[in-house]
Design an enzyme around this catalytic site. Sequence first.
Site, PDB file in Angstrom:
ATOM      1  N   PHE A  34       0.835  -1.191   0.000  1.00  0.00           N
ATOM      2  CA  PHE A  34       0.000   0.000   0.000  1.00  0.00           C
ATOM      3  C   PHE A  34       0.879   1.254   0.000  1.00  0.00           C
ATOM      4  CE2 PHE A  34      -2.424   3.416   1.919  1.00  0.00           C
ATOM      5  CZ  PHE A  34      -3.666   3.291   1.317  1.00  0.00           C
ATOM      6  N   LEU A  81     -30.125  14.536  22.179  1.00  0.00           N
ATOM      7  CA  LEU A  81     -31.074  13.431  22.318  1.00  0.00           C
ATOM      8  C   LEU A  81     -31.645  13.441  23.726  1.00  0.00           C
ATOM      9  CD1 LEU A  81     -29.046  10.470  20.745  1.00  0.00           C
ATOM     10  CD2 LEU A  81     -31.121  11.486  19.809  1.00  0.00           C
ATOM     11  N   GLU A 110     -29.799   1.471  17.620  1.00  0.00           N
ATOM     12  CA  GLU A 110     -28.386   1.633  17.276  1.00  0.00           C
ATOM     13  C   GLU A 110     -27.592   1.800  18.557  1.00  0.00           C
ATOM     14  OE1 GLU A 110     -28.093   5.037  14.647  1.00  0.00           O
ATOM     15  OE2 GLU A 110     -29.999   4.443  13.761  1.00  0.00           O
ATOM     16  N   LYS A 112     -25.029   3.918  20.866  1.00  0.00           N
ATOM     17  CA  LYS A 112     -24.687   5.332  21.019  1.00  0.00           C
ATOM     18  C   LYS A 112     -23.170   5.408  21.155  1.00  0.00           C
ATOM     19  CE  LYS A 112     -26.236   9.482  23.366  1.00  0.00           C
ATOM     20  NZ  LYS A 112     -25.022  10.079  23.893  1.00  0.00           N
ATOM     21  N   ASP A 114     -19.613   7.001  21.633  1.00  0.00           N
ATOM     22  CA  ASP A 114     -19.197   8.100  22.491  1.00  0.00           C
ATOM     23  C   ASP A 114     -17.941   8.752  21.919  1.00  0.00           C
ATOM     24  OD1 ASP A 114     -19.484   9.725  24.620  1.00  0.00           O
ATOM     25  OD2 ASP A 114     -18.507   8.389  26.049  1.00  0.00           O
ATOM     26  N   TYR A 221     -24.474   7.422  11.106  1.00  0.00           N
ATOM     27  CA  TYR A 221     -25.785   6.913  11.509  1.00  0.00           C
ATOM     28  C   TYR A 221     -26.986   7.654  10.959  1.00  0.00           C
ATOM     29  CZ  TYR A 221     -24.808  10.463  15.043  1.00  0.00           C
ATOM     30  OH  TYR A 221     -24.460  11.606  15.676  1.00  0.00           O
ATOM     31  N   LYS A 308     -29.405   5.247  28.397  1.00  0.00           N
ATOM     32  CA  LYS A 308     -28.055   5.240  28.962  1.00  0.00           C
ATOM     33  C   LYS A 308     -27.820   3.970  29.756  1.00  0.00           C
ATOM     34  CE  LYS A 308     -26.432   9.254  27.667  1.00  0.00           C
ATOM     35  NZ  LYS A 308     -26.016  10.461  28.342  1.00  0.00           N
ATOM     36  N   CYS A 402     -18.763  33.957  51.931  1.00  0.00           N
ATOM     37  CA  CYS A 402     -18.149  33.711  50.616  1.00  0.00           C
ATOM     38  C   CYS A 402     -16.650  33.420  50.780  1.00  0.00           C
ATOM     39  CB  CYS A 402     -18.344  34.919  49.709  1.00  0.00           C
ATOM     40  SG  CYS A 402     -17.522  34.742  48.124  1.00  0.00           S
ATOM     41  N   CYS A 405     -14.786  36.591  48.890  1.00  0.00           N
ATOM     42  CA  CYS A 405     -14.856  37.997  49.314  1.00  0.00           C
ATOM     43  C   CYS A 405     -15.384  38.140  50.744  1.00  0.00           C
ATOM     44  CB  CYS A 405     -15.714  38.808  48.351  1.00  0.00           C
ATOM     45  SG  CYS A 405     -17.463  38.445  48.498  1.00  0.00           S
ATOM     46  N   CYS A 420     -23.527  34.391  46.931  1.00  0.00           N
ATOM     47  CA  CYS A 420     -22.791  35.519  47.475  1.00  0.00           C
ATOM     48  C   CYS A 420     -23.430  36.765  46.866  1.00  0.00           C
ATOM     49  CB  CYS A 420     -21.319  35.442  47.077  1.00  0.00           C
ATOM     50  SG  CYS A 420     -20.489  37.017  47.346  1.00  0.00           S
ATOM     51  N   CYS A 426     -17.251  40.881  44.097  1.00  0.00           N
ATOM     52  CA  CYS A 426     -16.724  39.538  44.334  1.00  0.00           C
ATOM     53  C   CYS A 426     -15.995  39.082  43.075  1.00  0.00           C
ATOM     54  CB  CYS A 426     -17.892  38.611  44.676  1.00  0.00           C
ATOM     55  SG  CYS A 426     -17.413  36.937  45.041  1.00  0.00           S
TER      56      CYS A 426
END
Length: 663
Positions: A34, A81, A110, A112, A114, A221, A308, A402, A405, A420, A426
């Site tokens: 190749f 989705l 199908e 999913k 990632d 897809y 999921k 906070c 601050c 805060c 801040c």
Amino acid sequence: MSAEQKIQSLRKELRDHNYNYYVLDNSTISDYEFDIKLKELQILEEKYPEFYDENSPTLRVGGEVTKNFSTIVHEYRMYSLDNSYSKEDLLDWETRIKKQVDGEVQYTCELKYDGASMSLTYEKGKLTKAVTRGDGFQGDNVTTNIKTIRSVPLQLKGEYPQKFHIRGEIVLPFVGFNKMNEDRIEAGEEPYRNPRNTASGSLKLQDSSEVAKRPLECLLYSLIGNNLKISTQFEGLKKAHSMGFKVPKAAKLVNSIDEVLDFIVYWDQARHDLPYETDGVVIKVNSLFQQEELGYTAKAPRWAMAYKFKAEQVSTRLNDITYQVGRTGAITPVANLEPVELAGTTVKRASLHNSDQIEKLDIRVGDEVFVEKGGEIIPKIIAVDISKRLESSERTKYITHCPECHTELVRAEGEAQHYCPNYNGCNPQIVGRIQHFISRKAMDIEGLGGETVALLVNEGLIHNYADLYELKVEQVIPLDRMAEKSAENLISGVAASKQIPFERVLFALGIRYVGETVAKKLAKHFKNIAAISIATFEELIAVDEIGDRIAASVIEFFSSEENRLIIERLEAFGVRLELSDEQLANQTTTLVGSTFVVSGVFHSVSRDELKKLIENNGGKVSSSISSKTTYLIAGDKMGPSKRAKAEQLNIPIITENDFLQML
Ligand code: AMP
Ligand code: ZN
């Protein structure tokens, strides 16, 4: 054979080998052979530049460098989705579908994948554009980089539509990922965290020859466009495969949610043997006609659903709880964990959300805790392992002041978050607000990044976003690592942002709860900032989708003298604080108060155009018929149940022509 013929025949041969190897996983020549042929082609192409072809297999090795990726608006929006986690969720989804469409419903299941989503455009059989998802409306033009991915066909096979788009996911298979990491470790570099981020990071590399070295793959897809000559999702997958795309074989056509569940159960196990990461299953209504009937919510198609897989869990020790201050002043407690491997990444921190969450978990420093992570979601602490708790442990006391601050925190009635209240004093709020202002979906200021904003604030050069417009090149140059050129870019980037349309400026202001969609609604309704700033609570909540919480927040924002001053200054600098003439010209109030349902196939305008027309003229579009519907606009092949429902409720059924007459 002439040189041209030789070049063409080598290209064809190499293309076929590529296809066999990368799409069919079935190589017919050795890598060595190749490479020899590729070299031969390269030499010929150099000698005869007149036969240049931007889709030649030699360009797979990259070399072109992109300085700035241009932005391209998606012709068809790239949606997200909806997620489901149980059988009940899926059955609920089916019930919603059956309310809106007639007849049998088949589903395509199908995996999913990632990775990083991608939209490819082909014209006359050639790849012309590759764009990242971005915010769904527009993304980055990464065509040069995508061309280096061997499983992306540059020239299609068989019969193909004149022009179409195809959506897919760029993934980095485990083997390639691990190999990359071995090389990095050997070179003394920090290994990459996970395949998914590495895949999406790769797409934004400037040097395409670097991308070419990464073993990325593109799994497709979904076909999108007109005249595709397909009537189902499953046919679309087969068609994509026949044109030379890599379409995973896992896809399956089924007839019921029960069969969907079988598919899920099978792949929840089998996914561990796949060469790349999957975080779930995607289920799609198979008929494209039914898909059209179902349409979209603001974020996702109603005809598709992600399922999921259950996230992986580990246990580790909570070392410390720290507190972050966000741009709105919201305090987020963060769990600092003993680093632990989870789903391919090292987890060190997890969000604890708010004080209620801490109380609910009764989580204490020193505890052994269970951490869970699913897909994109930031790791979450699920529970404390009480059996391992030390006797000396003490209940967590939430902070009262906070951490930045030292102002005393407030917590409004019914709110989970502490805030805060030191809006103007801040530091993380000031910096965060300006960072939000310049961000891509807001003012999109080129040449200015988050770190520079922090630097500008800390050096006392700016105190709020209006100050950006008064910055001078000479002021910026002395900053750390700021070259003259970058300083000029920063200033011209700021100036260019004066062209950003009103609705985005409104979003950029960072009014609490005013996200992109709400900003659009407010801009459209009130047309300029002056009107919004004097709107009463009642006037605000009368706007579609604006609730009490948002209305109160808008009023609070404009009741501040300081904010009003900043806005006056923005106005004086020429930032757009009203809709443009063009935007106004396209809008009428003819249809205010009317709600339309659009169903079927139309001729003079597309269904999407119809919806746009309705909204631009003040009307509302709804997806299902109820007593609140004013008109049903019926096209061909409209489902009989919709008609029956409309007749039963006495809702006028009109044609597209009737509707256009109304305008
Ligand atoms: P989410 O980002 O969780 O909203 O999920 C939507 C994303 O899932 C899409 O943008 C795609 O990138 C990705 N995805 C992965 N596999 C598929 C698939 N088979 N069908 C549709 N989307 C998919
Ligand atoms: Zn503070």
